[in-house]
Design an enzyme around this catalytic site. Structure first.
Site, mmCIF file in Angstrom:
data_model
loop_
_atom_site.group_PDB
_atom_site.id
_atom_site.type_symbol
_atom_site.label_atom_id
_atom_site.label_comp_id
_atom_site.label_asym_id
_atom_site.label_seq_id
_atom_site.Cartn_x
_atom_site.Cartn_y
_atom_site.Cartn_z
ATOM 1 N N ASP A 173 -23.250 -4.492 10.518
ATOM 2 C CA ASP A 173 -22.354 -4.856 11.613
ATOM 3 C C ASP A 173 -22.213 -6.372 11.702
ATOM 4 O O ASP A 173 -21.103 -6.902 11.855
ATOM 5 C CB ASP A 173 -22.886 -4.326 12.947
ATOM 6 N N GLU A 221 -13.226 2.685 13.356
ATOM 7 C CA GLU A 221 -13.284 1.347 12.772
ATOM 8 C C GLU A 221 -12.293 1.222 11.614
ATOM 9 O O GLU A 221 -11.410 0.358 11.598
ATOM 10 C CB GLU A 221 -14.705 1.095 12.291
#
Length: 442
Positions: A319, A111
């Site tokens: 998230d 990420e």
């Protein structure tokens, strides 16, 4: 040059109609109503006008550029103990190596590495881009054709490059691919691992067409498949077949799929065009009808998924902060789904009702606060949501981002990456680098 270079740092149509017709002024009070902003009907990619929300909120362009540069310098080249998340670690036969460090968790994540590359290409920082990509390929990429994660990047490794978990988190691949495609258009292609377009297309082929592979991993024998479900036409939560029939709203990136539909392998472009619309539909299903909050994890039908190892994943948590950023950028770039403006307006209405200085970071989907304080990461994504919002306080969310200091200390990784990307989004400097004539590349 093949890069789609825009001649000015332009704002949205209302910026041209209002903010740019008056001198820069001090930010208005938090209670002052603001006009709604909308990109050109065809979106910023077609019009060449990427909204500058900071200009619309009254901030001088020179101050915006200085703020972005200061954030990049601190997070990439600041004090190693308290400020930086980017660390160079020497070189190999391919050149310099560098990783983005999740300081709080003490690991390196696909990420963050892919975010770092996207930031670097947007800011024309080729050295940092190449160093991160070199480290990712050297320490995170699985090239063993018998391994279940073949063709993907381990989502978490140590700073020494040892895998904590060999399975991928698909949002890393999505940002890697798009950053590479933009690099190819902005800088041109090199050789080997720096053949950006070739590397992106190889990854695109694997994420869509990789067949099932069963084999040993650090967590025992596993079977993994592709990263996109062909029937549902959406990104999976994981390729691990035990949990592959689920998704994550914050992994849905229709703005990127539109790029892939133009620059990816020709035979798959129709799929990516469909996937973009499926993700737009998914946001409309997954977002709560009153709050527009999405869960961390979800089922393909848009309902929340409470994973057995993390039942709180059915709530709006870390998230899910990114979901609004994803649909808002899609609206800004492509203007393909007006429902995204409705979602952004609803989301801003919910957080405004909680108090701009008081809203928390964690909620149930129907809006019950679960704590977490007010964090820079969520302030950042809520600011980006102003790209797709008609709420009268939409620019107050932008001003809240402006007033935030550059993240430092223990939690500077996630907050910092979202902060810097939000500065780019809100300034109009986060752009789709496509061929100048707008034609799809062969």
């Amino acid at each position: 040059m093949t890069a789609f270079r825009l001649p000015v740092f332009a704002a949205a149509l209302l910026v041209l109609a209002s903010a740019c017709s008056r001198p820069a002024e001090a930010p208005a009070s938090a209670s002052a109503p603001e006009p709604a902003a909308s990109p050109a009907p065809a979106g910023a990619v077609a019009s060449g006008r990427y909204p500058d929300l900071f200009a619309e909120a009254g901030y001088p362009r020179a101050e915006t550029e200085a703020k972005i540069q200061a954030a990049f310098e601190q997070l990439f080249h600041g004090d190693a103990k308290e400020q930086a998340v980017y660390y160079e670690t020497g070189s190999n036969e391919h050149g310099p190596l560098a990783y983005i460090h999740d300081v709080n968790s003490d690991d390196v994540r696909s990420e963050g590495m892919s975010y770092g590359m996207m930031i670097a290409v947007q800011l024309d920082r080729k050295r940092e881009f190449d160093a991160i990509w070199n480290w990712a390929l050297t320490h995170m990429y699985q090239d063993d054709p018998t391994h279940p994660s073949h063709g993907y990047f381990a989502w978490s490794v140590t700073t020494g490059g040892e895998p904590n978990d060999e399975m991928p988190a698909p949002d890393g691949e999505e940002y890697f691919i798009t950053a590479l495609l933009f690099a190819a258009e902005r800088w041109g292609n090199g050789e080997g691992r720096y053949d950006y377009r070739g590397q992106a297309r190889r990854l695109l082929t694997d994420v869509l067409h990789r067949q099932e592979i069963t084999g040993p991993t650090r967590r025992g024998e596993m079977t993994a498949t592709n990263l996109f479900d062909h029937e549902a036409k959406m990104v999976r939560f994981t390729p691990d077949v035990r949990n592959a029939a689920h998704t994550d709203a914050s992994y849905h990136l229709p703005a990127f799929y539109e790029v892939w539909a133009r620059l990816g392998p020709e035979g798959d472009r129709g799929f990516w065009q469909e996937a973009a619309q499926v993700s737009r539909d998914y946001f409309a299903k997954a977002a709560h009808p009153q709050t527009a909050l999405t869960p961390d994890y979800g089922n393909f039908d848009g309902t929340p998924w409470a994973a057995s190892w993390r039942p709180e994943s059915a709530d709006f948590r870390y998230d899910a902060w990114r979901s609004a950023m994803n649909w808002s950028v899609d609206w800004s770039w492509w203007a393909a789904d007006p429902r995204q403006v409705e979602l952004g307006t609803r989301l801003h209405g919910f957080f405004a009702s909680q108090g701009l200085d008081a809203y928390q970071s964690l909620y149930t989907l129907d809006g019950k606060p679960l704590g977490g304080g007010q964090t820079t990461g969520l302030v950042a994504t809520n600011a980006v949501a102003a790209l797709a919002s008609r709420h009268p306080q939409r620019l107050d969310f932008v001003r809240a981002l402006w007033e935030r200091p550059i993240p430092s200390g223990q939690h500077r990784y996630y907050d910092g990456m979202l902060y810097l990307m939000a500065l780019l989004h809100c300034s109009g400097d986060f752009r789709a680098w496509l061929p100048e004539d707008g034609a799809a590349s062969p």
